[in-house]
Design a protein around this motif. Structure first.
Motif, PDB file in Angstrom:
ATOM      1  N   ARG A 202       0.815  -1.209   0.000  1.00 35.44           N
ATOM      2  CA  ARG A 202       0.000   0.000   0.000  1.00 35.44           C
ATOM      3  C   ARG A 202       0.853   1.264   0.000  1.00 35.44           C
ATOM      4  O   ARG A 202       0.338   2.358  -0.208  1.00 35.44           O
ATOM      5  CB  ARG A 202      -0.912   0.005   1.242  1.00 35.44           C
ATOM      6  CG  ARG A 202      -1.852  -1.186   1.316  1.00 35.44           C
ATOM      7  CD  ARG A 202      -2.952  -1.091   0.293  1.00 35.44           C
ATOM      8  NE  ARG A 202      -3.808   0.062   0.571  1.00 35.44           N
ATOM      9  CZ  ARG A 202      -4.825   0.043   1.437  1.00 35.44           C
ATOM     10  NH1 ARG A 202      -5.115  -1.083   2.100  1.00 35.44           N
ATOM     11  NH2 ARG A 202      -5.554   1.112   1.637  1.00 35.44           N
ATOM     12  N   LEU A 203       2.136   1.110   0.240  1.00 37.34           N
ATOM     13  CA  LEU A 203       3.041   2.263   0.282  1.00 37.34           C
ATOM     14  C   LEU A 203       4.433   1.814  -0.104  1.00 37.34           C
ATOM     15  O   LEU A 203       4.899   0.751   0.318  1.00 37.34           O
ATOM     16  CB  LEU A 203       3.069   2.856   1.697  1.00 37.34           C
ATOM     17  CG  LEU A 203       4.235   3.804   2.035  1.00 37.34           C
ATOM     18  CD1 LEU A 203       4.064   5.117   1.283  1.00 37.34           C
ATOM     19  CD2 LEU A 203       4.323   4.063   3.522  1.00 37.34           C
ATOM     20  N   ARG A 204       5.083   2.606  -0.936  1.00 39.60           N
ATOM     21  CA  ARG A 204       6.505   2.420  -1.208  1.00 39.60           C
ATOM     22  C   ARG A 204       7.096   3.792  -1.447  1.00 39.60           C
ATOM     23  O   ARG A 204       6.719   4.490  -2.381  1.00 39.60           O
ATOM     24  CB  ARG A 204       6.744   1.531  -2.422  1.00 39.60           C
ATOM     25  CG  ARG A 204       8.244   1.217  -2.656  1.00 39.60           C
ATOM     26  CD  ARG A 204       8.409   0.220  -3.800  1.00 39.60           C
ATOM     27  NE  ARG A 204       9.787  -0.227  -3.925  1.00 39.60           N
ATOM     28  CZ  ARG A 204      10.694   0.317  -4.723  1.00 39.60           C
ATOM     29  NH1 ARG A 204      10.346   1.373  -5.492  1.00 39.60           N
ATOM     30  NH2 ARG A 204      11.934  -0.135  -4.785  1.00 39.60           N
ATOM     31  N   ARG A 205       7.990   4.189  -0.573  1.00 35.66           N
ATOM     32  CA  ARG A 205       8.623   5.493  -0.728  1.00 35.66           C
ATOM     33  C   ARG A 205      10.090   5.392  -0.324  1.00 35.66           C
ATOM     34  O   ARG A 205      10.475   4.542   0.476  1.00 35.66           O
ATOM     35  CB  ARG A 205       7.920   6.568   0.106  1.00 35.66           C
ATOM     36  CG  ARG A 205       8.115   6.431   1.579  1.00 35.66           C
ATOM     37  CD  ARG A 205       7.827   7.760   2.310  1.00 35.66           C
ATOM     38  NE  ARG A 205       6.397   7.905   2.547  1.00 35.66           N
ATOM     39  CZ  ARG A 205       5.695   8.937   2.077  1.00 35.66           C
ATOM     40  NH1 ARG A 205       6.253   9.854   1.334  1.00 35.66           N
ATOM     41  NH2 ARG A 205       4.414   9.030   2.367  1.00 35.66           N
ATOM     42  N   SER A 206      10.889   6.287  -0.863  1.00 37.28           N
ATOM     43  CA  SER A 206      12.295   6.342  -0.500  1.00 37.28           C
ATOM     44  C   SER A 206      12.430   6.833   0.937  1.00 37.28           C
ATOM     45  O   SER A 206      11.738   7.760   1.359  1.00 37.28           O
ATOM     46  CB  SER A 206      13.052   7.278  -1.437  1.00 37.28           C
ATOM     47  OG  SER A 206      14.375   7.473  -0.976  1.00 37.28           O
ATOM     48  N   ALA A 207      13.313   6.196   1.688  1.00 36.42           N
ATOM     49  CA  ALA A 207      13.584   6.639   3.055  1.00 36.42           C
ATOM     50  C   ALA A 207      14.360   7.941   3.081  1.00 36.42           C
ATOM     51  O   ALA A 207      14.513   8.548   4.147  1.00 36.42           O
ATOM     52  CB  ALA A 207      14.360   5.560   3.812  1.00 36.42           C
TER      53      ALA A 207
END
Length: 270
Positions: A202-207
């Motif tokens: 449901r979420l994938r983002r760069s740290a």
């Protein structure tokens, strides 16, 4: 290193938290392990961080020694199935959620009394119609930070990272599963923060977003009061409203950073 706060699975309803360090798929009790090889180390993460980098380096050396000669530390080693995970820092002096949505940091102080650990079951509040979850990357402060300016190196003040499941409509929030030190977390530019519900991403983002905002956040927070070892700071990026996940009983929420660590929370009926 990956440092956990735990209680033995066989302990009473009000257990005394213990500090452990992962050794493969097992956990070495830090205080008990240190007695095998010298003076005892603290039994809590907050106390360990207050003792400074020398104490943390000794824990790292203990974990390495236990990998090489596990039998020597057998009395201080536990299988993961034999422990309950507690929040890595159950008792932070400051627990701040910093929102960046307005273009400038806005801090909300959260209560640590609501914290539960990894693999906890969380129920919807009895008067709530729905339950939602916001996953956050969390920074644990490793050394005193007072009135920092923009030239300060933010990662000099951070012991490591963990996760927060901010649960709206529930009487609890999940923190964990462990403190991952920055050397083990890896290059922020190559790290991805993901969240799944029942195995569906449901979420994938760069740290790199929250890590890039860290300097501004620490300057903002220390302008009014110091940050001390064991304090925790969660950063909500500017587009966090896109990941306010509605969940229901039976759902399993998992947040991960790379392949390093995963926080799991199960939603149950209220």
């Amino acid at each position: 290193m990956r440092l956990v706060t735990y209680s033995p699975a066989s302990s009473s309803a009000s257990p005394t938290p213990r500090l452990g360090v992962r050794v493969g798929h097992r956990v070495l009790d830090v205080e008990a392990g240190s007695r095998v090889d010298g003076e005892p180390l603290p039994s809590s993460l907050r106390a360990l961080l207050r003792e400074g980098r020398g104490a943390s380096a000794r824990v790292h050396a203990l974990a390495k020694a236990a990998q090489v000669n596990a039998g020597r530390f057998s009395g201080a080693m536990l299988e993961e199935r034999a422990i309950h995970f507690l929040p890595p820092v159950p008792d932070p002096g400051r627990f701040e959620l910093v929102r960046m949505a307005s273009g400038a940091p806005e801090a909300v102080s959260l209560s640590s009394h609501k914290l539960v650990g990894h693999a906890a079951q969380v129920a919807r509040g009895p008067q709530e119609a729905q339950l939602s979850c916001k996953p956050h990357l969390v920074f644990v402060i490793g050394r005193p930070a007072r009135k920092l300016d923009a030239d300060a190196e933010p990662f000099d003040y951070v012991a490591g990272v963990t996760f927060l499941h901010e649960l709206t409509g529930a009487p609890a929030m999940a923190l964990g599963p462990e403190l991952v030190t920055l050397d083990e977390a890896g290059d922020p530019d190559d790290l991805w923060f993901t969240c799944t519900v029942n195995g569906h991403q449901r979420l994938r983002r760069s740290a790199s977003g929250p890590m890039g905002a860290l300097s501004e956040v620490l300057v903002f927070l220390t302008a009014s009061a110091p940050l001390e070892p064991g304090d925790i700071v969660a950063i909500e990026p500017a587009d966090e409203d896109l990941v306010d996940l509605v969940v229901q009983p039976g759902d399993v929420v998992e947040s991960s950073i790379g392949r390093v660590t995963t926080l799991r929370t199960t939603i149950v009926g209220g």
